[in-house]
Design a protein around this motif. Structure first.
Motif, PDB file in Angstrom:
ATOM      1  N   ASN A  57       3.488   6.220  -5.577  1.00  0.00           N
ATOM      2  CA  ASN A  57       3.407   6.379  -7.034  1.00  0.00           C
ATOM      3  C   ASN A  57       2.265   7.288  -7.466  1.00  0.00           C
ATOM      4  O   ASN A  57       2.095   7.524  -8.667  1.00  0.00           O
ATOM      5  CB  ASN A  57       3.240   5.013  -7.701  1.00  0.00           C
ATOM      6  N   MET A  58       1.511   7.807  -6.518  1.00  0.00           N
ATOM      7  CA  MET A  58       0.385   8.677  -6.833  1.00  0.00           C
ATOM      8  C   MET A  58       0.779  10.140  -6.625  1.00  0.00           C
ATOM      9  O   MET A  58       1.772  10.426  -5.942  1.00  0.00           O
ATOM     10  CB  MET A  58      -0.820   8.315  -5.950  1.00  0.00           C
ATOM     11  N   PRO A  59       0.026  11.076  -7.236  1.00  0.00           N
ATOM     12  CA  PRO A  59       0.321  12.504  -7.007  1.00  0.00           C
ATOM     13  C   PRO A  59       0.052  12.887  -5.555  1.00  0.00           C
ATOM     14  O   PRO A  59      -1.065  12.704  -5.067  1.00  0.00           O
ATOM     15  CB  PRO A  59      -0.636  13.226  -7.962  1.00  0.00           C
ATOM     16  N   LEU A  60       1.076  13.395  -4.884  1.00  0.00           N
ATOM     17  CA  LEU A  60       0.972  13.715  -3.463  1.00  0.00           C
ATOM     18  C   LEU A  60       1.355  15.169  -3.232  1.00  0.00           C
ATOM     19  O   LEU A  60       2.167  15.743  -3.967  1.00  0.00           O
ATOM     20  CB  LEU A  60       1.898  12.812  -2.640  1.00  0.00           C
ATOM     21  N   SER A  61       0.774  15.747  -2.193  1.00  0.00           N
ATOM     22  CA  SER A  61       1.154  17.095  -1.795  1.00  0.00           C
ATOM     23  C   SER A  61       2.476  17.033  -1.033  1.00  0.00           C
ATOM     24  O   SER A  61       2.937  15.961  -0.613  1.00  0.00           O
ATOM     25  CB  SER A  61       0.065  17.713  -0.917  1.00  0.00           C
ATOM     26  N   ASP A  62       3.093  18.195  -0.830  1.00  0.00           N
ATOM     27  CA  ASP A  62       4.345  18.240  -0.070  1.00  0.00           C
ATOM     28  C   ASP A  62       4.145  17.724   1.354  1.00  0.00           C
ATOM     29  O   ASP A  62       5.008  17.021   1.906  1.00  0.00           O
ATOM     30  CB  ASP A  62       4.885  19.674  -0.041  1.00  0.00           C
ATOM     31  N   ARG A  63       3.001  18.086   1.951  1.00  0.00           N
ATOM     32  CA  ARG A  63       2.721  17.649   3.315  1.00  0.00           C
ATOM     33  C   ARG A  63       2.539  16.138   3.380  1.00  0.00           C
ATOM     34  O   ARG A  63       3.014  15.483   4.322  1.00  0.00           O
ATOM     35  CB  ARG A  63       1.462  18.367   3.828  1.00  0.00           C
ATOM     36  N   GLU A  64       1.871  15.572   2.399  1.00  0.00           N
ATOM     37  CA  GLU A  64       1.689  14.120   2.372  1.00  0.00           C
ATOM     38  C   GLU A  64       3.033  13.407   2.256  1.00  0.00           C
ATOM     39  O   GLU A  64       3.289  12.412   2.945  1.00  0.00           O
ATOM     40  CB  GLU A  64       0.776  13.727   1.211  1.00  0.00           C
ATOM     41  N   ARG A  65       3.907  13.905   1.387  1.00  0.00           N
ATOM     42  CA  ARG A  65       5.233  13.295   1.237  1.00  0.00           C
ATOM     43  C   ARG A  65       6.046  13.444   2.524  1.00  0.00           C
ATOM     44  O   ARG A  65       6.806  12.540   2.903  1.00  0.00           O
ATOM     45  CB  ARG A  65       5.971  13.917   0.060  1.00  0.00           C
ATOM     46  N   GLU A  66       5.877  14.567   3.180  1.00  0.00           N
ATOM     47  CA  GLU A  66       6.578  14.777   4.449  1.00  0.00           C
ATOM     48  C   GLU A  66       6.126  13.768   5.500  1.00  0.00           C
ATOM     49  O   GLU A  66       6.956  13.201   6.234  1.00  0.00           O
ATOM     50  CB  GLU A  66       6.317  16.208   4.930  1.00  0.00           C
TER      51      GLU A  66
ATOM     52  N   ALA B 108       0.832  -1.208   0.000  1.00  0.00           N
ATOM     53  CA  ALA B 108       0.000   0.000   0.000  1.00  0.00           C
ATOM     54  C   ALA B 108       0.867   1.258   0.000  1.00  0.00           C
ATOM     55  O   ALA B 108       0.565   2.231  -0.699  1.00  0.00           O
ATOM     56  CB  ALA B 108      -0.938  -0.006   1.205  1.00  0.00           C
ATOM     57  N   ARG B 109       1.933   1.236   0.748  1.00  0.00           N
ATOM     58  CA  ARG B 109       2.839   2.391   0.810  1.00  0.00           C
ATOM     59  C   ARG B 109       3.495   2.649  -0.540  1.00  0.00           C
ATOM     60  O   ARG B 109       3.609   3.802  -0.993  1.00  0.00           O
ATOM     61  CB  ARG B 109       3.903   2.172   1.878  1.00  0.00           C
TER      62      ARG B 109
END
Length: 216
Positions: free
Chosen positions: A116-125, A110-111
């Protein structure tokens, strides 16, 4: 005495129907152009609305699903770790080991899909934070598993309560933040789609009303 204005009046009377027909035709053309413009603008706005809704459904709902899978898998892994520390039945332990490993595999899949999906900066953080915390929890869990395999039960149970579960709870806290952030982004995207729909409706009503007024 002859009236010199008569020919001019006659010419104006003859020209008036032609001028009126031209004005009527011009108004008719303008009305149809406006209706065509309304249709084009409306279709563009509706297509934009459909695209936004597709983004909400296909991307944001998928992200929410993946974060839920990660949260549930991490919780199951924590629960199985706790059960492992308390179990003395070797067959039960084998089953729990399998569940423990399956939860880890499900979490990792799942991770990887989420990354591999479009993520915001906060989500990536937040995903990076979760990765660091998992890196702390994994060696503790591996050590406990080895203790249990070697029947060092009492110490393993203590390590579960003192180290493994608190470390895994830190992972769960980061995942909860990620889940909340993903929900917030999905809600914002949904509101944006609704706003686009309202804009489309506004322009269609406005231009349709203008076309009708010009046609009266």
């Amino acid at each position: 005495m002859p009236n010199n204005d008569e020919p001019a009046k006659t010419a104006r009377r003859l020209a008036s129907p032609t001028t009126w027909r031209r004005a009527l035709f011009a108004g008719f053309v303008v009305q149809w152009l406006l209706i065509l413009f309304v249709t084009v603008i409306g279709l563009q706005q509706l297509r934009m609305t459909a695209d936004n809704l597709d983004t909400v459904v296909e991307v944001h709902m998928r992200k929410l699903s993946l974060t839920k899978i990660m949260v549930n898998a991490a919780r199951e892994r924590t629960l199985n770790m706790f059960r492992l520390g308390r179990s003395r039945d070797p067959f039960e332990r084998d089953e729990m080991f399998m569940q423990f490993n399956n939860s880890g595999s499900e979490f990792a899949a799942a991770r990887a899909a989420l990354l591999n999906m479009p993520l915001s900066d906060r989500e990536r953080e937040l995903i990076a934070l979760q990765g660091r915390l998992t890196g702390i929890a994994m060696p503790i869990q591996t050590q406990i598993v080895e203790m249990l395999r070697n029947d060092i039960n009492q110490e393993a149970e203590e390590q579960v309560l003192l180290n493994a579960i608190p470390a895994q709870n830190n992972v769960l806290a980061a995942l909860s933040q990620l889940d909340a952030e993903t929900q917030q982004i999905a809600l914002a995207a949904s509101r944006k789609a609704n706003q686009a729909h309202e804009v489309a409706r506004f322009w269609m009503y406005l231009l349709s009303g203008s076309a009708l007024l010009l046609g009266v």
